[in-house]
Design a protein around this motif. Structure first.
Motif, PDB file in Angstrom:
ATOM      1  N   LEU A 190       0.826  -1.205   0.000  1.00  0.00           N
ATOM      2  CA  LEU A 190       0.000   0.000   0.000  1.00  0.00           C
ATOM      3  C   LEU A 190       0.862   1.258   0.000  1.00  0.00           C
ATOM      4  CD1 LEU A 190      -2.864  -1.100   2.389  1.00  0.00           C
ATOM      5  CD2 LEU A 190      -3.147  -0.390   0.006  1.00  0.00           C
ATOM      6  N   THR A 215      -4.169  -4.632  -4.255  1.00  0.00           N
ATOM      7  CA  THR A 215      -3.342  -5.505  -3.432  1.00  0.00           C
ATOM      8  C   THR A 215      -3.902  -6.915  -3.522  1.00  0.00           C
ATOM      9  OG1 THR A 215      -4.684  -5.018  -1.457  1.00  0.00           O
ATOM     10  CG2 THR A 215      -2.741  -3.658  -1.847  1.00  0.00           C
ATOM     11  N   LEU A 253      -5.814  -0.693   8.980  1.00  0.00           N
ATOM     12  CA  LEU A 253      -5.783  -0.979   7.550  1.00  0.00           C
ATOM     13  C   LEU A 253      -6.697  -0.023   6.790  1.00  0.00           C
ATOM     14  CD1 LEU A 253      -4.794  -2.633   5.186  1.00  0.00           C
ATOM     15  CD2 LEU A 253      -6.597  -4.303   5.659  1.00  0.00           C
ATOM     16  N   ALA A 255      -5.487   2.300   3.800  1.00  0.00           N
ATOM     17  CA  ALA A 255      -6.096   2.132   2.487  1.00  0.00           C
ATOM     18  C   ALA A 255      -6.776   3.413   2.018  1.00  0.00           C
ATOM     19  CB  ALA A 255      -7.097   0.978   2.528  1.00  0.00           C
ATOM     20  N   THR A 272      -4.053   5.808   0.933  1.00  0.00           N
ATOM     21  CA  THR A 272      -3.512   5.393  -0.367  1.00  0.00           C
ATOM     22  C   THR A 272      -4.490   5.706  -1.488  1.00  0.00           C
ATOM     23  OG1 THR A 272      -2.238   3.628   0.677  1.00  0.00           O
ATOM     24  CG2 THR A 272      -2.623   3.432  -1.681  1.00  0.00           C
ATOM     25  N   ASN A 273      -5.772   5.432  -1.263  1.00  0.00           N
ATOM     26  CA  ASN A 273      -6.764   5.684  -2.304  1.00  0.00           C
ATOM     27  C   ASN A 273      -6.910   7.165  -2.600  1.00  0.00           C
ATOM     28  OD1 ASN A 273      -8.440   4.481  -4.190  1.00  0.00           O
ATOM     29  ND2 ASN A 273     -10.251   4.617  -2.903  1.00  0.00           N
ATOM     30  N   LEU A 307      -7.618   2.557  -6.194  1.00  0.00           N
ATOM     31  CA  LEU A 307      -7.177   1.417  -5.402  1.00  0.00           C
ATOM     32  C   LEU A 307      -8.305   0.408  -5.207  1.00  0.00           C
ATOM     33  CD1 LEU A 307      -5.075   0.047  -3.440  1.00  0.00           C
ATOM     34  CD2 LEU A 307      -6.236   1.316  -1.607  1.00  0.00           C
ATOM     35  N   THR A 308      -7.967  -0.869  -5.346  1.00  0.00           N
ATOM     36  CA  THR A 308      -8.823  -1.955  -4.873  1.00  0.00           C
ATOM     37  C   THR A 308      -8.051  -2.685  -3.780  1.00  0.00           C
ATOM     38  OG1 THR A 308      -9.935  -2.234  -6.991  1.00  0.00           O
ATOM     39  CG2 THR A 308     -10.011  -4.088  -5.478  1.00  0.00           C
ATOM     40  N   LEU A 309      -8.702  -2.843  -2.638  1.00  0.00           N
ATOM     41  CA  LEU A 309      -8.042  -3.440  -1.473  1.00  0.00           C
ATOM     42  C   LEU A 309      -8.349  -4.926  -1.415  1.00  0.00           C
ATOM     43  CD1 LEU A 309      -6.410  -3.073   1.157  1.00  0.00           C
ATOM     44  CD2 LEU A 309      -8.592  -2.575   2.307  1.00  0.00           C
ATOM     45  N   ILE A 330      -7.641  -8.410   0.448  1.00  0.00           N
ATOM     46  CA  ILE A 330      -7.171  -8.890   1.749  1.00  0.00           C
ATOM     47  C   ILE A 330      -7.320 -10.404   1.810  1.00  0.00           C
ATOM     48  CG2 ILE A 330      -7.764  -6.734   2.899  1.00  0.00           C
ATOM     49  CD1 ILE A 330     -10.230  -8.148   4.068  1.00  0.00           C
ATOM     50  N   VAL A 332     -13.391  -3.753  -1.759  1.00  0.00           N
ATOM     51  CA  VAL A 332     -12.694  -4.742  -0.942  1.00  0.00           C
ATOM     52  C   VAL A 332     -12.927  -6.121  -1.533  1.00  0.00           C
ATOM     53  CG1 VAL A 332     -12.509  -5.798   1.338  1.00  0.00           C
ATOM     54  CG2 VAL A 332     -12.929  -3.331   1.147  1.00  0.00           C
TER      55      VAL A 332
END
Length: 300
Positions: free
Chosen positions: A41, A58, A71, A75, A78-79, A86-88, A90, A151
């Motif tokens: 990230l 990620t 987190l 996130a 970062t976004n 961003l796509t997170l 996990i 997510v």
């Protein structure tokens, strides 16, 4: 079906160049692993800011070492830096990492993921009030203007897929082939999402890919590079479902036409993004990268 790339950070200069190249070629997404190297990230926030059109994800951040509020904070930051691209992704990682490396409990991973998702999705709204059996998340974040990332969960087994379909935006797989996607992954997560009143989930499928004139040598290299996945119970279960004895059999290998046909066939199963984990010698990697760019261009 979108076309992406699945890789890892070898160096900051390397990933910066790769991301810029992917954006220039019109590739839809770039998915980065998270292990014991640089923090993914942080890297995305630092180097993926001016790449319009390229989604960065990620695949995946292990959940146990990071509290869901921490987190979410990272996130969202970062976004904000990358303009909402961003796509997170996990995942629960593996018992030998969670317990042996971090000294944490891996007991009932499905329960942990359910609570983690409830806490995380609340925290991503910047206002969370959650208390479960093993996790508590209560507080307000303050990151003005930060878009909420989608997510995805590294969900493999039926229970984890049901939880993911109910609480998340989709799944990102590894060591999962077309038979398992058709018979288990896609119908299970879609049914759970429908029952929860959620939209159809994303299905992001990375697989190793090599365009080559020497399939036997490429297969041998895949077996060498991937062999350790066969010893991890969650991946072993996926290999068994697929009818494969070894992880190397998951790799997509052949000439450009046969590789393209195998990738394209995944769209008919309901895969929403295919992400190529490019491998081989220098010439093979260049040929594979050229094919991936061509497949992506055909979708623009």
């Amino acid at each position: 079906m979108d076309i992406g790339i699945f890789g890892h950070v070898e160096s900051i200069d390397q990933i910066t160049a790769d991301l810029r190249s992917a954006a220039a070629d019109g590739i839809a997404s770039y998915w980065l692993t998270q292990a014991f190297g640089t923090d993914t990230l942080n890297v995305i926030g630092a180097v993926a800011r001016d790449l319009p059109g390229l989604r960065v994800g990620t695949a995946v951040v292990p959940v146990h070492p990071r509290h869901p509020m921490a987190l979410a904070q990272q996130a969202l930051t970062t976004n904000l830096l990358v303009g909402g691209r961003l796509t997170l992704g996990i995942g629960p990682s593996h018992p030998n990492v969670v317990e042996s490396c971090w000294g944490l409990s891996y007991e009932r991973p499905a329960r942990y993921m359910r609570e983690y998702l409830q806490a995380l999705t609340g925290a991503l709204t910047q206002k969370v009030r959650f208390r479960g059996e093993v996790l508590t998340a209560r507080g307000d974040l303050d990151i003005p203007g930060a878009p909420i990332p989608r997510v995805l969960v590294a969900a493999l087994g039926p229970k984890m897929l049901e939880i993911t379909g109910t609480l998340a935006d989709g799944t990102v797989t590894w060591m999962v082939g077309p038979r398992t996607l058709k018979e288990l992954t896609i119908p299970t997560i879609r049914a759970a999402a429908a029952a929860a009143g959620r939209p159809d989930p994303e299905i992001v499928v990375p697989l190793p890919v090599c365009v080559t004139r020497d399939p036997a040598a490429a297969r041998a290299l895949a077996e060498q590079n991937l062999r350790w996945y066969g010893g991890l119970p969650s991946y072993r279960a996926m290999l068994d479902r697929e009818g494969h004895e070894t992880p190397g059999q998951m790799a997509v290998i052949g000439d450009a036409d046969s590789v393209a046909a195998e990738i394209e066939s995944l769209a008919g199963l309901g895969v929403t993004t295919f992400a190529a984990n490019i491998f081989g010698d220098e010439d093979e990697q260049a040929a594979t990268r050229e094919l991936i760019a061509r497949l992506a261009a055909a979708r623009r």
